[in-house]
Design an enzyme around this catalytic site. Sequence first.
Site, PDB file in Angstrom:
ATOM      1  N   LEU A 187       0.965  -1.261  -0.015  1.00 45.18           N
ATOM      2  CA  LEU A 187       0.126   0.024   0.023  1.00 45.18           C
ATOM      3  C   LEU A 187       0.866   1.328  -0.044  1.00 45.18           C
ATOM      4  O   LEU A 187       1.414   1.486   1.053  1.00 45.18           O
ATOM      5  CB  LEU A 187      -1.103  -0.005   1.200  1.00 45.18           C
ATOM      6  N   GLY A 199       4.040   0.614   5.039  1.00 42.50           N
ATOM      7  CA  GLY A 199       5.523   0.891   4.920  1.00 42.50           C
ATOM      8  C   GLY A 199       5.466   1.640   6.595  1.00 42.50           C
ATOM      9  O   GLY A 199       5.137   2.323   6.739  1.00 42.50           O
ATOM     10  N   ASP A 231       8.393  10.463   8.486  1.00 41.78           N
ATOM     11  CA  ASP A 231       8.752  11.566   7.723  1.00 41.78           C
ATOM     12  C   ASP A 231       9.200  11.041   6.426  1.00 41.78           C
ATOM     13  O   ASP A 231      10.448  10.873   5.787  1.00 41.78           O
ATOM     14  CB  ASP A 231      10.448  11.808   8.383  1.00 41.78           C
ATOM     15  N   ASN A 237       8.797  12.878   3.925  1.00 43.92           N
ATOM     16  CA  ASN A 237       9.255  14.019   2.984  1.00 43.92           C
ATOM     17  C   ASN A 237      10.649  13.841   2.628  1.00 43.92           C
ATOM     18  O   ASN A 237      11.288  14.268   1.504  1.00 43.92           O
ATOM     19  CB  ASN A 237       9.156  15.298   3.843  1.00 43.92           C
ATOM     20  N   LEU A 265      -4.839   3.577  -1.598  1.00 46.06           N
ATOM     21  CA  LEU A 265      -6.152   3.421  -1.155  1.00 46.06           C
ATOM     22  C   LEU A 265      -7.068   4.434  -1.948  1.00 46.06           C
ATOM     23  O   LEU A 265      -6.452   5.304  -2.314  1.00 46.06           O
ATOM     24  CB  LEU A 265      -6.290   3.915   0.324  1.00 46.06           C
ATOM     25  N   LEU A 291      -0.366   8.992   4.901  1.00 44.71           N
ATOM     26  CA  LEU A 291      -1.062   8.894   6.057  1.00 44.71           C
ATOM     27  C   LEU A 291      -0.077   8.098   7.081  1.00 44.71           C
ATOM     28  O   LEU A 291       0.871   7.118   6.615  1.00 44.71           O
ATOM     29  CB  LEU A 291      -2.291   7.918   5.928  1.00 44.71           C
TER      30      LEU A 291
END
Length: 284
Positions: free
Chosen positions: A149, A169, A173, A175, A195, A209
Amino acid sequence: MGRGEGAEKPTLQQLSCLHCRQRRKERKQQRRLQRQNHQEEEEEGGDAQSARKRPRREVTPSSLRLVVDCSFDNLMLIKDVRKLHKQIQRCYAENRRAVHPVQFYLTSLGGQLKQSMDEKDKGWVNWKDITIKTEHYSEVVAKEDLVYLTSDSPNVLEELDQKKAYVIGGLVDHNHHKGITFEKAKELGINHAQLPLSSFVKMNSRKVLAVNHVFEIILAYLEKGSWQEAFFTILPQRKGAVAVDQDGTAVQDKEEEDTDSDSDPDPTPEQTEKSPDGQLQTKL
């Protein structure tokens, strides 16, 4: 004079006082026992009453597997590892109380995460209904059963397959490591999907998320059978989630447009004229 002959015998008044003290002591003990018995009865009755107030929901375990991939340990700072630890704790707690608990897997456990769990939550070794492995998930679950996912996948997950193992996963962080879970899935040659968030929800922030949010959304979907209900049950308010209509327009935006169209339009220059005091007036 014999021994004790000089000792004074207690008077009737003294004997009466001794008797009164003894009776008061007995009554005090009796009242204490009565209070204890009454308290026990209340506690028992309270437990029964609270049990009546909390109807037991029928639990039906799901055969669906949810795997938290903890192989990104070396990519995170310790503060992020501790956040991941809390998210995993939340996943475990929510799964234990779910109507349709999933088969929960924790893979690649080691390094900083295991250290944090050992220090902050020694009881994790006694967790029930969870499979914890030091091995990578690809060594635990058959490759053809895996679906990673990831919000970077072009594939949209429409329904859940009870025979599959969906991988989340374990990375905080994102980013600093954009697209890494998607790349890992492609490297291993396993299926991947995101999703169906965009089909039901418009958000102010990125679609990435937290681990526990993805986990809880899937639990909510298994219970409610609706992605939209699942999303709005779980997504935090700070994400600014707004429902999306079938044409992809945010419901809130559409309502605002309808409200604007119903209101009176601004007057045109031809509809206005100056009053004697120099103020603009609208012609009706």
